[in-house]
Design a protein around this motif. Structure first.
Motif, PDB file in Angstrom:
ATOM      1  N   GLN B  33       0.809  -1.194  -0.087  1.00  0.00           N
ATOM      2  CA  GLN B  33       0.043  -0.008  -0.050  1.00  0.00           C
ATOM      3  C   GLN B  33       0.915   1.201  -0.084  1.00  0.00           C
ATOM      4  N   ALA B  34       1.997   1.397   0.695  1.00  0.00           N
ATOM      5  CA  ALA B  34       2.889   2.394   0.754  1.00  0.00           C
ATOM      6  C   ALA B  34       3.186   2.655  -0.581  1.00  0.00           C
ATOM      7  N   GLU B  35       3.675   1.651  -1.407  1.00  0.00           N
ATOM      8  CA  GLU B  35       4.250   1.943  -2.668  1.00  0.00           C
ATOM      9  C   GLU B  35       2.927   1.972  -3.995  1.00  0.00           C
ATOM     10  N   ILE B  36       1.977   1.370  -3.757  1.00  0.00           N
ATOM     11  CA  ILE B  36       0.807   1.622  -5.050  1.00  0.00           C
ATOM     12  C   ILE B  36      -0.410   2.616  -4.404  1.00  0.00           C
ATOM     13  N   GLY B  37      -0.326   2.673  -3.249  1.00  0.00           N
ATOM     14  CA  GLY B  37      -1.286   3.702  -2.709  1.00  0.00           C
ATOM     15  C   GLY B  37      -2.636   2.914  -2.218  1.00  0.00           C
ATOM     16  N   PHE B  38      -2.814   1.693  -2.735  1.00  0.00           N
ATOM     17  CA  PHE B  38      -4.143   0.890  -2.192  1.00  0.00           C
ATOM     18  C   PHE B  38      -3.483  -0.768  -2.741  1.00  0.00           C
ATOM     19  N   LEU B  39      -4.365  -1.550  -2.322  1.00  0.00           N
ATOM     20  CA  LEU B  39      -4.087  -2.741  -2.381  1.00  0.00           C
ATOM     21  C   LEU B  39      -4.713  -3.387  -3.887  1.00  0.00           C
ATOM     22  N   PRO B  40      -4.105  -3.526  -4.830  1.00  0.00           N
ATOM     23  CA  PRO B  40      -4.754  -3.886  -5.949  1.00  0.00           C
ATOM     24  C   PRO B  40      -5.155  -5.377  -6.013  1.00  0.00           C
ATOM     25  N   PRO B  41      -6.241  -5.820  -6.933  1.00  0.00           N
ATOM     26  CA  PRO B  41      -6.858  -7.109  -7.052  1.00  0.00           C
ATOM     27  C   PRO B  41      -5.998  -8.344  -6.769  1.00  0.00           C
ATOM     28  N   GLU B  42      -4.532  -8.204  -7.376  1.00  0.00           N
ATOM     29  CA  GLU B  42      -3.719  -9.208  -7.347  1.00  0.00           C
ATOM     30  C   GLU B  42      -3.092  -9.263  -6.047  1.00  0.00           C
TER      31      GLU B  42
END
Ligand code: FMN
Ligand code: SF4
Ligand code: FES
Lengths: 522, 159
Positions: B33-42
């Motif tokens: 989450q820190a890297e992408i901003g949210f938790l993607p479906p994968e």
């Protein structure tokens, strides 16, 4: 003086939230040595800038960016008292003089990340002593101190230490509960930001005493500054041999790791915390088994609040007896009281148990900042009681508060002025429980949602008498049927509001500030 | 599989350092989450594989914690404290006024994606309430004016 004068500016979160960074930036360009410190706990004066003269610290606050130019001049000229934000010598202020700071002795004074400062101010004496003391004597000392857990339940710390020490296992753990979720509390945050080595020292002593070689600090994610400072402090402690394979020459090892939570109030409950620390859902575990016997990874685990560990170095240094001589009855030592809400002098005040609520709220806190009358306080966080001024003469100790249906909790006292609607606060208690319930048991998970509905009906005057009865029944059910204190103690704010402020539950009520459809207010 | 497998590989890499650590799954989710901003479906598949768990178990952990989100947040995130000590200092009316001025609801992200408003329960700034965090910056004694200004300054800086 040809050296640049040294000034002290806090880097504590409250000071930053009130503009300390802008103030520090203004001094960076000028001829000063700036030392960033924790906060003194006088939060109405933050940002508080200090200068050291002849061994005394002279303070100015609250300083805002507009004050810095004039302050620079005054600090260089030495004509301190001429500045409108001059507050005088910090140690001479009543707020400081009337405290007995054991835990917060260094907070706001030292550079939190200077191990030299820490040692110079008496730090590490206890750990070095502990390194040469039989483990059994350390446990005895903590038992003799009468120290009780500062996380809320007030369980005797020494009893836990002995349980963990005597447990036979191939691994044992020390876990610090730094989840500090209670509204109105910030003492853990302040000490972690202002004197992190104290916590490290306390945990390392605990490790030596109970035979644990690994420790974890479970820190809430809402405290990023504490994360940064603690993380750095742990790194320094490793470099200097305070942590690691040979703790202060003891020949014993103690490793310490920081773990960051993910936003769940219930993870402050110790068994939920342990599940979370194992990377799982933070569901509460049934007790027994006690974490002291089967805790992290099923191994004996000593779980304490930040302040409990922070009390340990002083106990080891000065002896358990000296600690036990402070306080009243079975409430030994000092407590870090935290004042907030509508109060003139909010902040942290450490003193031996024995003050009354009135002392804290009126004499020390100065009454309501707004100038309005005080109608209620809530003591002990979201699961704590709402008390009216007629009960303010109660002495703050575990037993005296229990006698009036309240608790010390983590030492937070929130002051509400006459605008407060206690029905609304009771509703919020249920709403918070519904939001934060771990969902494991029905009385809590469903009961809290029902509680909000029932209170809304009472507020609207629907079947008023019946719903008042339903509210009482529901509270009883939650007390009797909940697995942990989240569901089991949510009735405390609700019923204390109901019992102490029945007029707010009447219909119609003159105070009603919310009605049907107002579910959106927090 | 093209795009997904790339993303999966990236997630694998983020997750890997935490495998075998105490509480590793939560650390790994925080890192994603820190890297992408949210938790993607994968996320479920990647974490389940790395930690030897079922996807359902990973999903259970994600859904338990308020910090974990499945959708991107707004460019600016305003978090307002809604707990008691801030209530005693006007947090309820502050929230109403901020919502009115920024035309948003608590917990919502604006249609344009420029703003997310969240409620938090205590930031440890109780002695200087009502408190807020705007894009990570702490704010004590928050007022609607200060919050709107911080929001607009942030938006201006991005343009
Ligand atoms: C819902 C709930 C939340 C709690 N939150 C905290 C907390 O944030 N910090 C804490 O130290 N203890 C908290 N506790 C108390 C812990 O369960 C536990 O008693 C404590 O960490 C033990 O440490 P102590 O012996 O130092 O008090 C909470 C308990 C409950 C039921
Ligand atoms: S009382 Fe609530 S928080 Fe505690 S175990 Fe039951 S559901 Fe979970
Ligand atoms: S209650 Fe709002 S910061 Fe603590």
């Amino acid at each position: 003086m040809n050296d640049a004068p040294t000034i002290f500016i806090p880097l504590d979160s409250v000071a930053l939230a009130l503009g300390a960074e802008e103030v520090a930036a203004a001094f960076l360009v000028a001829d000063f040595d700036i030392v960033r410190t924790g906060s003194r706990g006088m939060h109405w004066l933050e940002p508080l800038v200090e200068i050291e003269v002849g061994g005394a610290r002279i303070g100015f606050g609250p300083v805002d960016a507009g004050d810095t130019a004039s302050l620079r001049e005054v600090l260089l000229s030495g004509n301190f008292a001429a500045h409108p934000k001059y507050v005088g010598a910090i140690d001479e202020l009543d707020w400081m003089k009337n405290q007995q700071r054991l835990i917060f002795a260094r907070c706001g004074i030292v550079d939190p990340l200077s191990l030299d400062d820490y040692e110079e101010a008496g730090g590490l004496t206890a750990l070095k002593k502990a390194a040469n003391t039989p483990a059994g004597s350390l446990c005895e000392e903590v038992l003799a101190s009468g120290l009780r857990g500062r996380g809320g339940a007030g369980f005797p710390a020494g009893v836990k230490w002995k349980t963990v020490a005597e447990a036979q296992a191939d691994a044992k753990y020390i876990v610090c509960n730094a989840d500090e979720g209670d509204s109105g509390t910030f003492a853990d945050r302040m000490i972690m930001e202002g004197d992190p080595f104290l916590l490290i020292e306390g945990m390392a002593i605990a490790g030596l005493a109970v035979g644990a070689t690994r420790g974890f600090i479970y820190l809430r994610s809402e405290y990023p500054l504490a994360e940064r400072i603690l993380g750095e402090a742990v790194r320094i402690a490793y470099n200097e041999g305070v942590l690691g394979a040979d703790v202060c020459g003891s020949g014993k090892s103690f490793d310490l790791e920081l773990f960051i939570g993910a936003g769940a109030y219930i993870c402050g409950e110790e068994t939920s915390l342990l599940n979370s620390l194992e990377g799982k859902r933070g569901e509460v575990r049934a007790k027994p088994p006690l974490p002291a016997l089967e805790g992290l990874h099923g191994k004996p685990t000593l779980v304490h609040n930040v302040l409990t560990f922070c009390a340990v170095p002083d106990i080891v240094r000065a002896g358990g007896k000296a600690y036990a001589s402070l306080g009243v009855g079975k409430s030994c030592g000092t407590m870090a009281f935290q004042l907030s809400g509508d109060v003139k002098f909010p902040g942290l005040f450490e003193a031996p148990f024995g003050l009354t609520l009135r002392d804290l709220v009126e004499r020390i806190g100065g009454g309501a900042r707004s100038g309005k009358g005080i109608r209620a306080i809530q003591i002990g966080g979201p699961l704590g009681a709402y008390l009216p001024p007629s009960q303010f003469d109660t002495i703050i100790d575990y037993e005296a508060l229990l006698a009036i249906g309240a608790g010390v909790g983590h030492g937070g006292i929130v002051v509400f002025n006459e605008d407060v609607d206690l029905l609304e606060q009771a509703r919020y208690a249920f709403e918070f429980c519904a939001e934060e319930s771990c969902g494991k048991c029905t009385p809590c998970r469903i009961g809290a949602v029902r509680g909000v509905e029932v209170i809304d009906r009472i507020g609207r005057g629907e079947d008023h008498a019946e719903n008042m009865q339903t509210l009482t029944d529901l509270c009883e059910l939650m007390v009797d049927g909940s697995l942990c204190a989240m569901g089991g103690m949510t009735p405390i704010p609700v019923q204390s509001a109901l019992n102490n402020f029945p007029e707010d539950f009447a219909f119609p009520s003159i105070r009603r500030t919310f009605a049907a459809g107002a579910e959106k207010t927090p | 599989m093209g795009g997904t497998s790339n993303k999966n590989r990236a997630l694998d890499e983020i997750v890997r350092p935490y495998v075998g650590r105490t509480g590793g799954l939560i650390c790994a989710l925080r890192a994603i989450q820190a890297e992408i901003g949210f938790l993607p479906p994968e996320t479920e598949a990647a974490a389940a594989a790395a930690f030897n768990l079922t996807r359902a178990e990973v999903k259970g952990v994600i859904s338990f914690y308020a910090d974990f989100v499945r959708k991107p947040k707004g460019e600016t995130v305003i978090r307002l404290c809604a707990a008691e000590a801030c209530q005693a200092q006007g947090a309820r009316s502050l929230e109403m006024e901020v919502c009115r001025r920024l035309a948003i609801e608590p917990g919502a992200t604006s249609a344009s994606g420029d703003l997310t408003l969240e409620r938090v329960y205590c930031l440890g700034l109780c002695s200087a309430g009502p408190s807020a965090i705007i894009d990570g910056a702490l704010m004590g004694k928050a007022t609607p004016e200060k919050i709107v200004k911080a929001f607009e300054t942030g938006r201006g800086a991005r343009k």
